[in-house]
Write a protein that holds these residues in place. Structure first.
Motif, PDB file in Angstrom:
ATOM      1  N   THR A  88      34.823 -52.838  -9.008  1.00  0.00           N
ATOM      2  CA  THR A  88      35.716 -51.584  -8.675  1.00  0.00           C
ATOM      3  C   THR A  88      35.487 -50.508  -9.814  1.00  0.00           C
ATOM      4  O   THR A  88      34.894 -51.037 -11.028  1.00  0.00           O
ATOM      5  N   LEU A  89      36.046 -49.141  -9.682  1.00  0.00           N
ATOM      6  CA  LEU A  89      35.797 -48.453 -10.792  1.00  0.00           C
ATOM      7  C   LEU A  89      36.825 -49.155 -11.898  1.00  0.00           C
ATOM      8  O   LEU A  89      37.827 -49.684 -11.565  1.00  0.00           O
ATOM      9  N   ALA A  90      36.530 -49.058 -13.090  1.00  0.00           N
ATOM     10  CA  ALA A  90      37.164 -49.723 -14.386  1.00  0.00           C
ATOM     11  C   ALA A  90      38.594 -49.259 -14.258  1.00  0.00           C
ATOM     12  O   ALA A  90      38.966 -48.084 -14.144  1.00  0.00           O
ATOM     13  N   MET A  91      39.709 -49.986 -14.509  1.00  0.00           N
ATOM     14  CA  MET A  91      41.026 -49.787 -14.314  1.00  0.00           C
ATOM     15  C   MET A  91      41.593 -50.020 -15.862  1.00  0.00           C
ATOM     16  O   MET A  91      42.094 -51.329 -15.850  1.00  0.00           O
ATOM     17  N   PRO A  92      41.782 -49.357 -16.514  1.00  0.00           N
ATOM     18  CA  PRO A  92      42.560 -49.287 -18.099  1.00  0.00           C
ATOM     19  C   PRO A  92      44.006 -49.660 -17.774  1.00  0.00           C
ATOM     20  O   PRO A  92      44.714 -48.663 -17.692  1.00  0.00           O
ATOM     21  N   ASN A 106      44.839 -52.304 -24.930  1.00  0.00           N
ATOM     22  CA  ASN A 106      43.442 -52.936 -25.358  1.00  0.00           C
ATOM     23  C   ASN A 106      42.343 -52.804 -24.456  1.00  0.00           C
ATOM     24  O   ASN A 106      41.116 -52.485 -25.077  1.00  0.00           O
ATOM     25  N   SER A 107      42.566 -52.934 -23.307  1.00  0.00           N
ATOM     26  CA  SER A 107      41.425 -52.642 -22.414  1.00  0.00           C
ATOM     27  C   SER A 107      40.947 -51.001 -22.242  1.00  0.00           C
ATOM     28  O   SER A 107      39.841 -50.766 -22.162  1.00  0.00           O
ATOM     29  N   ASN A 108      41.861 -50.190 -22.560  1.00  0.00           N
ATOM     30  CA  ASN A 108      41.598 -48.728 -22.633  1.00  0.00           C
ATOM     31  C   ASN A 108      40.859 -48.611 -23.882  1.00  0.00           C
ATOM     32  O   ASN A 108      39.776 -47.738 -23.865  1.00  0.00           O
ATOM     33  N   ARG A 109      41.284 -49.107 -24.945  1.00  0.00           N
ATOM     34  CA  ARG A 109      40.621 -48.839 -26.466  1.00  0.00           C
ATOM     35  C   ARG A 109      39.087 -49.403 -26.131  1.00  0.00           C
ATOM     36  O   ARG A 109      38.167 -48.833 -26.711  1.00  0.00           O
ATOM     37  N   LEU A 141      28.271 -41.084 -25.222  1.00  0.00           N
ATOM     38  CA  LEU A 141      28.784 -40.339 -24.208  1.00  0.00           C
ATOM     39  C   LEU A 141      30.156 -39.648 -24.470  1.00  0.00           C
ATOM     40  O   LEU A 141      30.563 -40.236 -25.646  1.00  0.00           O
ATOM     41  N   THR A 142      30.679 -38.657 -23.811  1.00  0.00           N
ATOM     42  CA  THR A 142      32.011 -38.325 -24.201  1.00  0.00           C
ATOM     43  C   THR A 142      33.031 -38.507 -23.086  1.00  0.00           C
ATOM     44  O   THR A 142      34.369 -38.419 -23.359  1.00  0.00           O
ATOM     45  N   ARG A 143      32.671 -38.825 -21.951  1.00  0.00           N
ATOM     46  CA  ARG A 143      33.664 -38.886 -20.889  1.00  0.00           C
ATOM     47  C   ARG A 143      33.106 -39.611 -19.732  1.00  0.00           C
ATOM     48  O   ARG A 143      31.779 -39.641 -19.478  1.00  0.00           O
ATOM     49  N   VAL A 144      33.694 -40.467 -18.956  1.00  0.00           N
ATOM     50  CA  VAL A 144      33.311 -41.259 -17.891  1.00  0.00           C
ATOM     51  C   VAL A 144      34.453 -41.256 -16.683  1.00  0.00           C
ATOM     52  O   VAL A 144      35.715 -41.165 -16.876  1.00  0.00           O
ATOM     53  N   TYR A 145      34.330 -41.425 -15.602  1.00  0.00           N
ATOM     54  CA  TYR A 145      35.072 -41.853 -14.558  1.00  0.00           C
ATOM     55  C   TYR A 145      35.494 -43.200 -14.662  1.00  0.00           C
ATOM     56  O   TYR A 145      34.910 -44.198 -15.124  1.00  0.00           O
ATOM     57  N   ILE A 146      36.953 -43.282 -14.576  1.00  0.00           N
ATOM     58  CA  ILE A 146      37.722 -44.519 -14.364  1.00  0.00           C
ATOM     59  C   ILE A 146      38.397 -44.691 -12.926  1.00  0.00           C
ATOM     60  O   ILE A 146      38.533 -43.565 -12.286  1.00  0.00           O
ATOM     61  N   GLY A 147      39.022 -45.791 -12.690  1.00  0.00           N
ATOM     62  CA  GLY A 147      39.613 -46.038 -11.263  1.00  0.00           C
ATOM     63  C   GLY A 147      41.006 -45.549 -11.280  1.00  0.00           C
ATOM     64  O   GLY A 147      41.785 -46.514 -10.936  1.00  0.00           O
ATOM     65  N   VAL A 148      41.195 -44.529 -11.601  1.00  0.00           N
ATOM     66  CA  VAL A 148      42.639 -43.854 -11.482  1.00  0.00           C
ATOM     67  C   VAL A 148      42.464 -42.391 -10.606  1.00  0.00           C
ATOM     68  O   VAL A 148      41.768 -41.602 -10.805  1.00  0.00           O
ATOM     69  N   GLN A 149      43.551 -42.352  -9.621  1.00  0.00           N
ATOM     70  CA  GLN A 149      43.230 -41.032  -8.848  1.00  0.00           C
ATOM     71  C   GLN A 149      44.948 -40.721  -8.261  1.00  0.00           C
ATOM     72  O   GLN A 149      45.579 -41.757  -8.004  1.00  0.00           O
ATOM     73  N   ALA A 150      45.260 -39.573  -8.153  1.00  0.00           N
ATOM     74  CA  ALA A 150      46.292 -38.942  -7.608  1.00  0.00           C
ATOM     75  C   ALA A 150      46.380 -39.378  -6.047  1.00  0.00           C
ATOM     76  O   ALA A 150      45.316 -39.306  -5.395  1.00  0.00           O
ATOM     77  N   GLN A 151      47.492 -39.681  -5.633  1.00  0.00           N
ATOM     78  CA  GLN A 151      47.637 -39.890  -4.034  1.00  0.00           C
ATOM     79  C   GLN A 151      48.763 -39.477  -3.780  1.00  0.00           C
ATOM     80  O   GLN A 151      49.886 -39.488  -4.206  1.00  0.00           O
ATOM     81  N   SER A 152      48.890 -38.782  -2.379  1.00  0.00           N
ATOM     82  CA  SER A 152      50.168 -38.350  -1.875  1.00  0.00           C
ATOM     83  C   SER A 152      51.224 -39.465  -1.519  1.00  0.00           C
ATOM     84  O   SER A 152      50.710 -40.698  -1.030  1.00  0.00           O
ATOM     85  N   HIS A 182      53.393 -36.602  -5.519  1.00  0.00           N
ATOM     86  CA  HIS A 182      52.317 -37.430  -5.279  1.00  0.00           C
ATOM     87  C   HIS A 182      52.562 -38.518  -6.647  1.00  0.00           C
ATOM     88  O   HIS A 182      53.456 -38.510  -7.530  1.00  0.00           O
ATOM     89  N   ILE A 183      51.920 -39.598  -6.425  1.00  0.00           N
ATOM     90  CA  ILE A 183      51.814 -40.696  -7.654  1.00  0.00           C
ATOM     91  C   ILE A 183      50.211 -41.137  -7.888  1.00  0.00           C
ATOM     92  O   ILE A 183      49.565 -40.854  -7.141  1.00  0.00           O
ATOM     93  N   TYR A 184      50.140 -41.722  -9.160  1.00  0.00           N
ATOM     94  CA  TYR A 184      48.799 -42.038  -9.542  1.00  0.00           C
ATOM     95  C   TYR A 184      48.520 -43.472  -9.159  1.00  0.00           C
ATOM     96  O   TYR A 184      49.395 -44.277  -9.407  1.00  0.00           O
ATOM     97  N   VAL A 185      47.682 -43.784  -8.645  1.00  0.00           N
ATOM     98  CA  VAL A 185      47.217 -45.313  -8.302  1.00  0.00           C
ATOM     99  C   VAL A 185      45.888 -45.712  -8.800  1.00  0.00           C
ATOM    100  O   VAL A 185      44.929 -45.004  -9.185  1.00  0.00           O
ATOM    101  N   TYR A 186      45.754 -47.031  -9.288  1.00  0.00           N
ATOM    102  CA  TYR A 186      44.422 -47.525  -9.476  1.00  0.00           C
ATOM    103  C   TYR A 186      43.498 -47.738  -8.463  1.00  0.00           C
ATOM    104  O   TYR A 186      43.853 -47.350  -7.205  1.00  0.00           O
ATOM    105  N   ALA A 187      42.337 -48.280  -8.668  1.00  0.00           N
ATOM    106  CA  ALA A 187      41.290 -48.203  -7.717  1.00  0.00           C
ATOM    107  C   ALA A 187      41.558 -49.509  -6.805  1.00  0.00           C
ATOM    108  O   ALA A 187      41.035 -49.448  -5.687  1.00  0.00           O
ATOM    109  N   ASP A 188      42.514 -50.211  -7.313  1.00  0.00           N
ATOM    110  CA  ASP A 188      42.846 -51.406  -6.162  1.00  0.00           C
ATOM    111  C   ASP A 188      44.094 -50.994  -5.446  1.00  0.00           C
ATOM    112  O   ASP A 188      44.961 -52.007  -5.010  1.00  0.00           O
ATOM    113  N   SER A 189      44.727 -49.837  -5.519  1.00  0.00           N
ATOM    114  CA  SER A 189      45.843 -49.147  -4.806  1.00  0.00           C
ATOM    115  C   SER A 189      47.219 -49.559  -5.548  1.00  0.00           C
ATOM    116  O   SER A 189      48.299 -49.345  -4.887  1.00  0.00           O
TER     117      SER A 189
END
Length: 284
Positions: free
Chosen positions: A162-166, A170-173, A184-195, A202-209
């Protein structure tokens, strides 16, 4: 015939008190005739009232065993039972043979050397050739293929992750340093806003919901934006910067991304041996 007629007239005239009529008197009753043929069956009459209940019959014989039915659902797990009694001691074993320990120690020592070399080789392949980084539980792969958020998510799924989920500091660092070391300077991670409901919340959820719970590294300006952001906007996806902070980004933006893969759970520990959790590196 005429004689009979005149005789009847004379009798009528001679009877002073009787009234003369032309009616003939009936004769004597004749003999009983023969029985006629049986007539056709008559129409069925109306049903009569029901009769009284009869006496109960005798109990019938026991029938044959029916077919085995379908297996029912599995019941709930029962409580753990009490410990049993200690069993009797086993018989005494046969005496062992004398061990030539020197030769076996040499073989085991050589095996330890070979295992150490193999571990170093695997570490070199993962870190240098494949460009992986890892923790005790997961592998992380930086995919240098610019894709939109949805495409990046599908690419990680096709690789088996899945997209990485910090989810921790420690995992975020670790991911931020991983991105920085790659230049690089930036990358996509597995976090997204959801209605959340129809009123625009709205709330934010990880790639595993799973929802964000207690950990997020938004910058101050991103916190202000969160209060105005709707999950239906194009800025509902999240990027990770080399500083370790998160930022909003339009989901149609193309950029590199990080995939994560759980390490396979094998007896004896150690996720470095590949298996089910090893990422697939073929480009989609």
């Amino acid at each position: 015939m005429w004689m009979l007629f005149f005789a009847a007239v004379l009798n009528c005239v001679s009877a002073s008190t009787e009234v003369c009529t032309n009616s003939l008197l009936p004769g004597a009753k004749g003999d009983q005739g023969e029985t006629g043929e049986e007539g056709d069956q008559g129409k069925v009459g109306k049903n009569g009232p029901p009769g009284l209940p009869g006496a109960p019959g005798e109990t019938g014989l026991k029938g044959e065993v029916g077919h085995t039915g379908k297996m029912g659902p599995t019941g709930e797990k029962g409580d753990k039972g009490d410990a049993g009694l200690i069993g009797p001691s086993g018989l005494k074993g046969k005496p062992g043979t004398t061990c030539d320990c020197g030769r076996y120690r040499k073989v085991v020592g050589q095996l330890d050397v070979n295992v150490g070399k193999l571990r170093n080789a695997v570490k070199f392949v993962k870190n240098v050739i494949l460009g992986l980084t890892e923790t005790e539980e997961r592998y992380y792969l930086l995919v240098k293929e610019p894709k939109r958020f949805r495409e990046a998510s599908m690419n990680c799924k096709l690789r088996g992750g899945t997209l990485a989920m910090p989810k921790t500091i420690n995992s975020n660092r670790l991911m931020a340093d991983y991105v920085s070391q790659a230049g690089l300077t930036r990358v996509y991670i597995g976090v997204q806003a959801q209605s959340k409901d129809t009123d625009g919340a709205h709330i934010y959820v990880y790639a595993d919901s799973s929802p964000l719970q207690g950990f997020a590294t938004w910058s101050q300006e991103e916190d202000d934006l969160n209060s105005r952001l709707s999950a239906t906007t194009n800025s509902s996806c999240v990027e990770l910067l080399t500083t370790g902070t998160w930022g909003h980004v339009e989901c149609e933006t193309t950029m590199f991304f990080i995939c994560e893969f759980p390490k396979s759970r094998r007896r004896g520990g150690g996720g470095g041996g590949g298996g089910r959790g090893t990422p697939a590196l073929a480009s989609s």
